[in-house]
Design an enzyme around this catalytic site. Structure first.
Site, PDB file in Angstrom:
ATOM      1  N   ARG A 154      20.027 -10.256  14.326  1.00 38.51           N
ATOM      2  CA  ARG A 154      19.487 -10.973  15.477  1.00 38.51           C
ATOM      3  C   ARG A 154      19.319 -10.046  16.660  1.00 38.51           C
ATOM      4  O   ARG A 154      18.334 -10.103  17.379  1.00 38.51           O
ATOM      5  CB  ARG A 154      20.430 -12.126  15.835  1.00 38.51           C
ATOM      6  CG  ARG A 154      20.092 -12.808  17.140  1.00 38.51           C
ATOM      7  CD  ARG A 154      20.756 -14.159  17.239  1.00 38.51           C
ATOM      8  NE  ARG A 154      20.390 -14.980  16.116  1.00 38.51           N
ATOM      9  CZ  ARG A 154      21.222 -15.785  15.452  1.00 38.51           C
ATOM     10  NH1 ARG A 154      22.480 -15.885  15.825  1.00 38.51           N
ATOM     11  NH2 ARG A 154      20.813 -16.487  14.424  1.00 38.51           N
ATOM     12  N   TYR A 155      20.332  -9.221  16.898  1.00 34.16           N
ATOM     13  CA  TYR A 155      20.293  -8.284  18.021  1.00 34.16           C
ATOM     14  C   TYR A 155      19.818  -6.942  17.494  1.00 34.16           C
ATOM     15  O   TYR A 155      20.085  -6.586  16.348  1.00 34.16           O
ATOM     16  CB  TYR A 155      21.685  -8.130  18.620  1.00 34.16           C
ATOM     17  CG  TYR A 155      22.342  -9.428  19.030  1.00 34.16           C
ATOM     18  CD1 TYR A 155      22.008 -10.048  20.230  1.00 34.16           C
ATOM     19  CD2 TYR A 155      23.296 -10.024  18.217  1.00 34.16           C
ATOM     20  CE1 TYR A 155      22.618 -11.233  20.606  1.00 34.16           C
ATOM     21  CE2 TYR A 155      23.912 -11.203  18.585  1.00 34.16           C
ATOM     22  CZ  TYR A 155      23.577 -11.804  19.783  1.00 34.16           C
ATOM     23  OH  TYR A 155      24.181 -12.970  20.146  1.00 34.16           O
ATOM     24  N   ARG A 203      22.861  -4.532  16.137  1.00 35.11           N
ATOM     25  CA  ARG A 203      24.008  -4.955  15.345  1.00 35.11           C
ATOM     26  C   ARG A 203      23.649  -6.096  14.392  1.00 35.11           C
ATOM     27  O   ARG A 203      22.720  -6.854  14.653  1.00 35.11           O
ATOM     28  CB  ARG A 203      25.192  -5.355  16.231  1.00 35.11           C
ATOM     29  CG  ARG A 203      24.876  -6.375  17.291  1.00 35.11           C
ATOM     30  CD  ARG A 203      25.739  -6.059  18.524  1.00 35.11           C
ATOM     31  NE  ARG A 203      25.810  -7.146  19.477  1.00 35.11           N
ATOM     32  CZ  ARG A 203      24.876  -7.362  20.403  1.00 35.11           C
ATOM     33  NH1 ARG A 203      23.805  -6.610  20.466  1.00 35.11           N
ATOM     34  NH2 ARG A 203      25.025  -8.351  21.257  1.00 35.11           N
ATOM     35  N   CYS A 239      38.177 -19.136   3.598  1.00 34.77           N
ATOM     36  CA  CYS A 239      39.112 -18.809   4.681  1.00 34.77           C
ATOM     37  C   CYS A 239      40.496 -19.307   4.302  1.00 34.77           C
ATOM     38  O   CYS A 239      40.620 -20.217   3.481  1.00 34.77           O
ATOM     39  CB  CYS A 239      38.715 -19.511   5.976  1.00 34.77           C
ATOM     40  SG  CYS A 239      37.021 -19.226   6.479  1.00 34.77           S
ATOM     41  N   CYS A 266      38.480 -24.702   9.813  1.00 31.33           N
ATOM     42  CA  CYS A 266      38.413 -25.301  11.145  1.00 31.33           C
ATOM     43  C   CYS A 266      37.353 -26.389  11.120  1.00 31.33           C
ATOM     44  O   CYS A 266      36.255 -26.170  10.605  1.00 31.33           O
ATOM     45  CB  CYS A 266      38.027 -24.245  12.182  1.00 31.33           C
ATOM     46  SG  CYS A 266      38.915 -22.695  11.970  1.00 31.33           S
ATOM     47  N   CYS A 277      33.798 -25.429  12.501  1.00 30.30           N
ATOM     48  CA  CYS A 277      33.225 -24.150  12.063  1.00 30.30           C
ATOM     49  C   CYS A 277      31.701 -24.135  12.241  1.00 30.30           C
ATOM     50  O   CYS A 277      31.007 -25.046  11.812  1.00 30.30           O
ATOM     51  CB  CYS A 277      33.558 -23.906  10.602  1.00 30.30           C
ATOM     52  SG  CYS A 277      32.886 -22.356   9.991  1.00 30.30           S
ATOM     53  N   ARG A 321      29.781 -22.237  10.734  1.00 32.11           N
ATOM     54  CA  ARG A 321      29.165 -21.977   9.441  1.00 32.11           C
ATOM     55  C   ARG A 321      29.496 -23.103   8.461  1.00 32.11           C
ATOM     56  O   ARG A 321      29.733 -22.852   7.279  1.00 32.11           O
ATOM     57  CB  ARG A 321      29.647 -20.622   8.941  1.00 32.11           C
ATOM     58  CG  ARG A 321      28.517 -19.648   8.790  1.00 32.11           C
ATOM     59  CD  ARG A 321      28.955 -18.204   8.893  1.00 32.11           C
ATOM     60  NE  ARG A 321      28.580 -17.647  10.167  1.00 32.11           N
ATOM     61  CZ  ARG A 321      29.323 -16.797  10.866  1.00 32.11           C
ATOM     62  NH1 ARG A 321      30.483 -16.422  10.408  1.00 32.11           N
ATOM     63  NH2 ARG A 321      28.882 -16.346  12.018  1.00 32.11           N
ATOM     64  N   ASP A 354      29.980 -24.848  19.180  1.00 30.84           N
ATOM     65  CA  ASP A 354      28.588 -24.863  18.739  1.00 30.84           C
ATOM     66  C   ASP A 354      28.121 -26.286  18.443  1.00 30.84           C
ATOM     67  O   ASP A 354      28.924 -27.169  18.178  1.00 30.84           O
ATOM     68  CB  ASP A 354      28.425 -23.987  17.497  1.00 30.84           C
ATOM     69  CG  ASP A 354      28.607 -22.521  17.840  1.00 30.84           C
ATOM     70  OD1 ASP A 354      28.277 -22.130  18.976  1.00 30.84           O
ATOM     71  OD2 ASP A 354      29.083 -21.767  16.967  1.00 30.84           O
ATOM     72  N   ASP A 373      26.667 -19.684  22.322  1.00 27.37           N
ATOM     73  CA  ASP A 373      25.846 -19.058  21.278  1.00 27.37           C
ATOM     74  C   ASP A 373      24.702 -20.044  21.026  1.00 27.37           C
ATOM     75  O   ASP A 373      24.916 -21.123  20.490  1.00 27.37           O
ATOM     76  CB  ASP A 373      26.682 -18.829  20.010  1.00 27.37           C
ATOM     77  CG  ASP A 373      26.126 -17.698  19.169  1.00 27.37           C
ATOM     78  OD1 ASP A 373      24.963 -17.302  19.399  1.00 27.37           O
ATOM     79  OD2 ASP A 373      26.845 -17.214  18.273  1.00 27.37           O
ATOM     80  N   LYS A 396      24.199 -14.988  22.053  1.00 24.13           N
ATOM     81  CA  LYS A 396      25.243 -15.354  23.005  1.00 24.13           C
ATOM     82  C   LYS A 396      24.770 -15.116  24.435  1.00 24.13           C
ATOM     83  O   LYS A 396      24.225 -14.057  24.729  1.00 24.13           O
ATOM     84  CB  LYS A 396      26.490 -14.528  22.719  1.00 24.13           C
ATOM     85  CG  LYS A 396      27.010 -14.724  21.314  1.00 24.13           C
ATOM     86  CD  LYS A 396      28.084 -13.710  20.970  1.00 24.13           C
ATOM     87  CE  LYS A 396      28.539 -13.830  19.542  1.00 24.13           C
ATOM     88  NZ  LYS A 396      27.555 -13.392  18.551  1.00 24.13           N
TER      89      LYS A 396
HETATM   90  C1  LIG Z   1      28.014 -12.629  17.503  1.00 23.40           C
HETATM   91  C2  LIG Z   1      27.047 -11.945  16.691  1.00 23.40           C
HETATM   92  C3  LIG Z   1      26.993 -10.534  16.667  1.00 23.40           C
HETATM   93  C4  LIG Z   1      27.933  -9.693  17.488  1.00 23.40           C
HETATM   94  O1  LIG Z   1      27.693  -9.853  18.857  1.00 23.40           O
HETATM   95  P1  LIG Z   1      28.618  -9.146  19.941  1.00 23.40           P
HETATM   96  O2  LIG Z   1      28.105  -9.650  21.252  1.00 23.40           O
HETATM   97  O3  LIG Z   1      28.418  -7.675  19.784  1.00 23.40           O
HETATM   98  O4  LIG Z   1      30.021  -9.536  19.675  1.00 23.40           O
HETATM   99  C5  LIG Z   1      26.030  -9.956  15.897  1.00 23.40           C
HETATM  100  N1  LIG Z   1      25.142 -10.678  15.190  1.00 23.40           N
HETATM  101  C6  LIG Z   1      25.151 -12.029  15.199  1.00 23.40           C
HETATM  102  C7  LIG Z   1      24.140 -12.772  14.421  1.00 23.40           C
HETATM  103  C8  LIG Z   1      26.121 -12.701  15.944  1.00 23.40           C
HETATM  104  O5  LIG Z   1      26.148 -14.044  15.942  1.00 23.40           O
HETATM  105  S1  SF4 Z   2      35.718 -20.910  12.187  1.00 26.65           S
HETATM  106 FE1  SF4 Z   2      34.862 -21.175  10.098  1.00 26.65          FE
HETATM  107  S2  SF4 Z   2      34.749 -19.072   9.290  1.00 26.65           S
HETATM  108 FE2  SF4 Z   2      36.157 -19.006  11.045  1.00 26.65          FE
HETATM  109  S3  SF4 Z   2      38.214 -19.316  10.137  1.00 26.65           S
HETATM  110 FE3  SF4 Z   2      37.441 -21.329  10.795  1.00 26.65          FE
HETATM  111  S4  SF4 Z   2      36.516 -22.172   8.958  1.00 26.65           S
HETATM  112 FE4  SF4 Z   2      36.695 -19.970   8.609  1.00 26.65          FE
END
Ligand SMILES: *Cc1c(COP(=O)(O)O)cnc(C)c1O
Ligand code: SF4
Length: 456
Positions: free
Chosen positions: A129-130, A133, A142, A146, A149, A151, A327, A364, A371
């Site tokens: 995305r960025y 990174r 996990c 949570c 989550c 995801r 989220d 986010d 973010k």
């Molecule tokens: C959070 C995230 C990162 C890392 O972002 P930082 O601001 O460097 O912590 C990289 N890629 C994705 C898709 C993310 O959601």
């Molecule tokens: S937020 Fe989602 S990925 Fe992170 S520890 Fe909790 S359940 Fe696992």
């Protein structure tokens, strides 16, 4: 304020659970004992706590599990830290064990994959995305699950409500991600997440770490795990795992590259003398640990809770990095807070300790905007609980909505959200407002200037 060390939960706190009254510290600190005794449903929970809670509470749990989008899994460590005398309001229980009675109607803008990680995927389980990174989803399980989550679309086993996409920890899938990273020299930083890196075997930590650190343009990697908050004893007793992590940390240092662990504490009650021992061990090995926390209603949505958390983390050399808004994931309405509430909390948190021990409060953005500082909204209508953000470095021409929880909105506007036509009207009206005003006017609105221009 008291000395932070006075807060650390000490003693053999697990003995409060009748079934674990005879469990020794050696046993409790054995990560394998923790795994073997983890709770994954009501059948495994009820015998542990039935003498401490009411039958109604257990029924509430069963119905909550039936309705939930996340699988249930709690370690004995986490179970021992819940106040079973008052489980309804306990900040740890609220994160991991759903109750049917606390379900709230979802805001209509909540979705299953709010970050659009699947849409934006460069390879299966790799989000770019960025510019510099990537997010590499190495696994999909996990040590605990949570409720909120982000995801929820992939993490954990299927639930009655959701069948999941799978990100097995398998090297053929990983290889496609490594190849993508190798062929994109702008990428310098890899977040290895999931799921949870605690779930990777030592050989897998080694494989991923070595593979990434040998790519010349990779300068920084981080292993993401909530493990330190929910299973800290693994650091003390899973010798092979810690050794693998430590070796990668050394390898990074030899190559002048940064290796770090990113963890996820939300409440001071998650920090005990076992956490202290684990974090001290990581500190001795020179492993940097940063924390990413989420503001959750009824868990930590007060300045005091966030200050206490950061105070303890700083004491243990963990750097508070991000404080996320919850989220916009389906099924999390009861845990979300309004943007306004987060802004107020941030105001009271900043300045209580050094800047480097104060997290940045971020949202986010749903739709994959990345973010953003919560204060950087372009426009925020508090009546309808809707804000608009831009993300110039991610999706230059797009705009993104954040919606406050329905409970924080006056009934009149709340009902408008539940009507699809009125909902569209509110969103397009705010958008029109936002597009109609040049951003320099929005940010530099001058009361005196306007009065003078109007000839007063
Ligand atoms: C959070 C995230 C990162 C890392 O972002 P930082 O601001 O460097 O912590 C990289 N890629 C994705 C898709 C993310 O959601
Ligand atoms: S937020 Fe989602 S990925 Fe992170 S520890 Fe909790 S359940 Fe696992």
């Amino acid at each position: 304020m008291e000395c932070a060390s006075a807060y650390l939960g000490a003693g053999e706190f697990w003995r409060k659970i009748p079934a674990w009254n005879g469990v020794s510290a050696n046993q409790f600190n054995d990560h394998l004992w923790q795994e073997r005794n983890s709770v994954i449903n009501l059948k495994t929970l009820a015998p542990l706590v039935s003498k401490l809670v009411s039958q109604e509470f257990l029924e509430d749990v069963q119905q909550g599990i039936n309705a939930g989008q996340m699988a249930v899994r709690l370690t004995p460590y986490i179970i021992s830290l819940i106040d079973w005398g008052r489980p309804e309001t306990d900040p740890i229980r609220k994160q991991f064990l759903p109750l049917a009675s606390e379900i709230e109607t979802d805001h209509p803008l909540l979705v299953m994959d709010p970050m659009s990680e699947q849409v934006d995927a460069a390879a299966p389980g790799l989000t770019h995305r960025y510019r510099d990174r990537v997010l590499f989803l190495a696994t999909d399980t996990c040590p605990v699950y949570c409720k909120y989550c982000t995801r929820s679309y992939a993490v954990g086993t299927n639930t009655k409500a959701v069948s999941k996409i799978s990100f097995n920890p398998r090297s053929p899938r990983w290889e496609r991600s490594f190849e993508y990273i190798e062929t994109h020299p702008a990428i310098e930083d890899v977040v290895i997440s999931g799921g949870d890196c605690y779930r990777l075997k030592p050989e897998q930590i080694t494989l991923i770490g070595e593979r990434l650190l040998q790519i010349p343009h990779i300068r920084r990697i981080r292993f993401a795990t909530k493990g330190l908050a929910v299973l800290p004893m693994k650091i003390l007793t899973d010798v092979a795992w810690l050794k693998a992590l430590s070796r990668i940390n050394e390898l990074g240092r030899e190559r002048y590259k940064t290796v770090a662990v990113h963890t996820h504490f939300n409440h001071k009650n998650e920090i005990t003398s076992i956490t202290e021992a684990a974090l001290n061990r990581l500190f001795e090995l020179g492993i940097v640990v940063r924390n990413q926390s989420v503001i959750l209603s009824g868990v930590n949505n007060s300045a005091e809770a966030i200050i206490d958390l950061n105070y303890r983390l700083s004491y243990l050399n963990v750097r508070p990095y991000y404080q996320f808004m919850c989220d916009m994931v389906q099924g999390t309405e009861n845990l979300r807070t309004s943007l306004q509430e987060a802004v107020e909390i941030e105001k009271l948190v900043r300045g209580t300790t050094s800047g480097y021990n104060t997290p940045l409060f971020v949202v986010d953005l749903a739709g994959g905007g990345g973010k953003r500082d919560i204060h950087s909204y372009e426009i925020y209508d508090r009546d309808i609980g809707l804000s608009i953000f831009k993300a110039p470095n991610v999706k230059k021409d797009s705009y993104f909505f954040y919606c406050d929880p329905l409970r924080s909105i006056e009934p009149y506007f709340r009902n408008m959200w539940l009507d699809s036509r009125k909902r569209q009207y509110m969103m397009s009206s705010l958008l029109r407002e936002f597009k109609g005003v040049a951003s320099n006017q929005r940010l530099h609105y001058s009361v005196l200037g306007n009065l003078m221009r109007n000839g007063i």
